[in-house]
Design a protein around this motif. Structure first.
Motif, PDB file in Angstrom:
ATOM      1  N   UNK A  38       0.881  -1.333  -0.073  1.00  0.00           N
ATOM      2  CA  UNK A  38       0.013  -0.119  -0.027  1.00  0.00           C
ATOM      3  C   UNK A  38       0.806   1.144  -0.068  1.00  0.00           C
ATOM      4  N   UNK A  39       2.056   1.314   0.314  1.00  0.00           N
ATOM      5  CA  UNK A  39       3.046   2.407   0.604  1.00  0.00           C
ATOM      6  C   UNK A  39       4.037   2.379  -0.544  1.00  0.00           C
ATOM      7  N   UNK A  40       3.768   1.704  -1.934  1.00  0.00           N
ATOM      8  CA  UNK A  40       4.585   1.448  -2.651  1.00  0.00           C
ATOM      9  C   UNK A  40       4.137   1.958  -4.206  1.00  0.00           C
ATOM     10  N   UNK A  41       5.063   2.674  -4.939  1.00  0.00           N
ATOM     11  CA  UNK A  41       4.739   3.225  -6.311  1.00  0.00           C
ATOM     12  C   UNK A  41       5.402   2.620  -7.301  1.00  0.00           C
ATOM     13  N   UNK A  94       6.002   9.643   2.429  1.00  0.00           N
ATOM     14  CA  UNK A  94       5.463   8.541   2.941  1.00  0.00           C
ATOM     15  C   UNK A  94       5.597   7.129   1.927  1.00  0.00           C
ATOM     16  N   UNK A  95       5.766   7.333   0.725  1.00  0.00           N
ATOM     17  CA  UNK A  95       5.886   6.544  -0.014  1.00  0.00           C
ATOM     18  C   UNK A  95       6.844   5.965  -0.429  1.00  0.00           C
ATOM     19  N   UNK A  96       7.155   4.572  -0.948  1.00  0.00           N
ATOM     20  CA  UNK A  96       8.078   4.127  -1.368  1.00  0.00           C
ATOM     21  C   UNK A  96       8.142   3.966  -2.960  1.00  0.00           C
ATOM     22  N   UNK A  97       8.994   4.808  -3.575  1.00  0.00           N
ATOM     23  CA  UNK A  97       8.766   4.829  -5.120  1.00  0.00           C
ATOM     24  C   UNK A  97       9.854   3.851  -5.498  1.00  0.00           C
ATOM     25  N   UNK A  98       9.291   2.601  -6.152  1.00  0.00           N
ATOM     26  CA  UNK A  98      10.100   1.604  -6.739  1.00  0.00           C
ATOM     27  C   UNK A  98      10.878   1.516  -7.804  1.00  0.00           C
ATOM     28  N   UNK A  99       9.945   2.306  -8.930  1.00  0.00           N
ATOM     29  CA  UNK A  99      10.810   2.537 -10.215  1.00  0.00           C
ATOM     30  C   UNK A  99       9.830   2.112 -11.440  1.00  0.00           C
ATOM     31  N   UNK A 100      10.422   1.748 -12.434  1.00  0.00           N
ATOM     32  CA  UNK A 100       9.729   1.549 -13.800  1.00  0.00           C
ATOM     33  C   UNK A 100      10.155   0.113 -14.359  1.00  0.00           C
ATOM     34  N   UNK A 101       9.170  -0.596 -14.891  1.00  0.00           N
ATOM     35  CA  UNK A 101       9.463  -1.829 -15.607  1.00  0.00           C
ATOM     36  C   UNK A 101       8.698  -1.565 -17.049  1.00  0.00           C
ATOM     37  N   UNK A 102       9.595  -1.973 -18.017  1.00  0.00           N
ATOM     38  CA  UNK A 102       8.999  -2.299 -19.347  1.00  0.00           C
ATOM     39  C   UNK A 102       8.916  -3.691 -19.681  1.00  0.00           C
ATOM     40  N   UNK A 103       7.727  -4.060 -20.353  1.00  0.00           N
ATOM     41  CA  UNK A 103       7.616  -5.699 -20.703  1.00  0.00           C
ATOM     42  C   UNK A 103       7.386  -5.577 -22.078  1.00  0.00           C
TER      43      UNK A 103
END
Length: 171
Positions: A38-41, A94-103
């Protein structure tokens, strides 16, 4: 996972319900590692081989198609081979920015067909793989690969998928 944004550039992804597959795979990966989703983007770009070839050339100097690419929001790699990556910590919002994925649809579909498995299962594996990259896991050296692949097998097993690294001998 409210912070999941799926951008579909290739309409063929709609038939696979990529948003649901990505949601399931990301939640399973984060949960397995004890991270509150819930805290991730994060963002997933659903594209084709032409687009991923350009991205792979621009960011990795490898102008060829690949199945999945990941861009972590921050470097979280382990200090020592086979070690745990740095923890994913929340930013000021308060959010964890994870990053980006391309598929890439083309490569994923071709790999799934070659492995004689449903494309949804392969895509789920690649999203798990990509999320682990966003969290700092890698497979550059053998100890890192053993750790990352072991996590993938555990996570996929919980989702009811076979070990993607197990080679089934031919009859």
């Amino acid at each position: 996972m409210q912070g999941l944004d799926v951008v579909i550039e290739d309409a063929r992804w709609a038939d696979l319900d990529l948003e649901s597959l990505a949601q399931t795979a990301a939640l399973a990966t984060l949960s397995h590692l004890g991270i509150d989703a819930a805290g991730c983007e994060m963002t997933v770009l659903a594209c084709d081989d032409a687009r991923i070839t350009v991205l792979n050339g621009d960011f990795r100097d490898k102008p060829k198609a690949t199945n999945v690419l990941s861009w972590p929001a921050e470097e979280r790699g382990a200090a020592q081979p086979g070690g745990d990556p740095l923890p994913a910590l929340p930013g000021p919002d308060g959010m964890i920015e994870l990053g980006d994925i391309a598929i890439s649809y083309d490569t994923c579909a071709a790999e799934a067909a070659a492995a004689d498995k449903p494309v949804q299962a392969h895509v789920t594996h690649l999203i798990v793989h990509g999320v682990l990259h966003l969290l700092g896991f890698d497979h550059i050296c053998d100890p890192d690969a053993a750790l990352m692949e072991g996590l993938e097998v555990e996570i996929l097993g919980k989702l009811g998928h076979d070990d993607p690294y197990r080679i089934i001998p031919a009859d």
